[in-house]
Design an enzyme around this catalytic site. Structure first.
Site, PDB file in Angstrom:
ATOM      1  N   GLY A  73     -15.976 -15.076  29.324  1.00  0.00           N
ATOM      2  CA  GLY A  73     -15.250 -15.228  28.066  1.00  0.00           C
ATOM      3  C   GLY A  73     -15.438 -16.666  27.589  1.00  0.00           C
ATOM      4  O   GLY A  73     -15.291 -17.612  28.377  1.00  0.00           O
ATOM      5  N   ASP A 123     -18.713 -15.562  20.766  1.00  0.00           N
ATOM      6  CA  ASP A 123     -19.350 -16.470  21.732  1.00  0.00           C
ATOM      7  C   ASP A 123     -20.006 -17.656  21.037  1.00  0.00           C
ATOM      8  O   ASP A 123     -20.118 -18.733  21.615  1.00  0.00           O
ATOM      9  CB  ASP A 123     -20.362 -15.706  22.580  1.00  0.00           C
ATOM     10  CG  ASP A 123     -19.626 -14.794  23.552  1.00  0.00           C
ATOM     11  OD1 ASP A 123     -19.325 -13.647  23.172  1.00  0.00           O
ATOM     12  OD2 ASP A 123     -19.287 -15.264  24.654  1.00  0.00           O
TER      13      ASP A 123
HETATM   14  O1  MRU Z   1     -20.177 -11.371  28.957  1.00  0.00           O
HETATM   15  P1  MRU Z   1     -18.760 -11.802  28.714  1.00  0.00           P
HETATM   16  O2  MRU Z   1     -17.752 -10.918  29.364  1.00  0.00           O
HETATM   17  O3  MRU Z   1     -18.557 -13.275  29.022  1.00  0.00           O
HETATM   18  O4  MRU Z   1     -18.596 -11.645  27.138  1.00  0.00           O
HETATM   19  C1  MRU Z   1     -17.398 -12.062  26.537  1.00  0.00           C
HETATM   20  C2  MRU Z   1     -17.314 -11.773  25.088  1.00  0.00           C
HETATM   21  O5  MRU Z   1     -18.244 -11.315  24.469  1.00  0.00           O
HETATM   22  C3  MRU Z   1     -16.045 -12.147  24.392  1.00  0.00           C
HETATM   23  O6  MRU Z   1     -15.796 -11.296  23.324  1.00  0.00           O
HETATM   24  C4  MRU Z   1     -16.175 -13.581  23.861  1.00  0.00           C
HETATM   25  O7  MRU Z   1     -16.571 -14.461  24.882  1.00  0.00           O
HETATM   26  C5  MRU Z   1     -14.911 -14.059  23.271  1.00  0.00           C
HETATM   27  S1  MRU Z   1     -13.661 -14.213  24.492  1.00  0.00           S
HETATM   28  C6  MRU Z   1     -12.223 -14.735  23.805  1.00  0.00           C
END
Ligand code: MRU
EC number: 5.3.1.23
Length: 314
Positions: free
Chosen positions: A45, A211
């Protein structure tokens, strides 16, 4: 519960690979172990990765390990590199890391209130979301899921529909766990049901995290976000990105320039450790996609609402 914190000269973080079965913590004292935790998605995240990056620099100051591999451990979320750079530029990396941890909590509270206010203007009480954007993706509370929590606390949440989020099931494993813990009404759906359920009027709005947000508003987020944006556009429901200012990357002009992490075939050809495709099957596994700015109604940050539908840009 804090997802990531600094305790007795170590990073202590929830091991998200063990949820929902077990709530256990990892104690991390080297940059090498932190990189491993990030790449296995034990911590994940964008905002939580920002805190992890900054705290990793504080570890490096003690162990003498290089920070460049940490900065590059996952390429798409800008917050990781940002957190590393912030702490590295400070004479006291730990002090800056703790500040980033504390700023994250206040940012989540601000996004939660601002997002819930905007949804109230749209009379939206049923929302759809993808991946996990809750307390587990931040320090506490979260971004898009933080808005859903605020709606629930205000007594206006009719239902949250959570996409399971293949291949690693952050929606099924983590978001459903967080929604249950907060006592919020919710149902889980398979990823491919999202756009169709929007067409059938099952949700009044879609909320996602981010992200990396490019200067023109194009937004990288978990794979599946783009299909939801297309579905929301067709269904005529608002599509909101909820993210802190630190996720906006003005150095990236458009979404085309965003590096999308491909996590390899193994996650696609198996599910929960069980092989589901014939031996030798090749796979593509983009972990994120990019939603073009023209499909996004607004970006809600800790400081402002950016109305992309009215021509505003970050
Ligand atoms: O691969 P991940 O689980 O790290 O992906 C996370 C996401 O895509 C979230 O939507 C993003 O980081 C925003 S978290 C508040």
């Amino acid at each position: 519960m804090r997802t990531i914190d600094w305790v007795d000269d170590a990073i202590v973080l929830v091991d998200q690979t063990r949820l929902p079965g077990e709530l256990t913590y990892l104690r991390i004292t080297t940059v090498a172990d932190l990189i491993d935790a990030i790449q296995r998605l034990a911590v994940r995240g964008a905002p939580a990765l920002g805190v992890a990056g900054a705290m990793g620099v504080a570890l490096a100051a003690r162990t003498g390990e290089p920070i460049a591999p940490l900065r590059a451990a996952r390429p798409t979320a800008v917050n990781l590199a940002w957190g590393v750079d912030q702490a590295a530029a400070n004479a006291d990396p730990l002090a800056r890391a703790l500040e980033i941890r504390d700023e994250d909590l206040s940012a989540c509270l601000a996004m939660g209130a601002r997002g819930a206010d905007l949804l109230a203007e749209h009379a939206a009480t049923r929302v759809m979301t993808v991946c996990n954007t809750g307390g587990l993706a931040t320090v506490e509370r979260g971004t898009a899921l933080g808005v859903i929590q605020t709606m629930h606390e205000r007594g206006v949440l009719a239902e949250a529909l959570a996409l399971e989020t293949r291949p690693l099931l952050q929606g099924a494993r983590l978001t459903a766990w967080e929604l249950a813990r907060m006592g919020a009404p919710h149902r889980l759906i398979v990823d491919s049901a999202g756009p169709f359920l929007l067409a059938r009027g099952a949700a009044d709005a879609v909320l996602i995290g981010a992200d990396r947000i490019a200067a023109n508003g194009d937004t990288a987020n978990k794979i599946g976000s783009y299909s939801l944006a297309l579905g929301a556009c067709r269904a005529g429901v608002p599509f909101l990105v909820i993210a802190p200012e630190t996720t906006i990357d003005l150095a990236t002009p458009t979404g085309d320039a965003i590096h999308i992490e491909d996590r390899g075939a193994a996650e696609v050809v198996s599910l929960g450790g069980v092989k589901i495709a014939p031996d030798g099957t090749q796979a593509l596994n983009p972990a994120f996609d990019v939603t073009p700015a023209d499909l996004i109604t607004a970006i809600v940050t800790d400081r402002r609402v950016i109305r992309l539908d009215r021509g505003e840009t970050p």
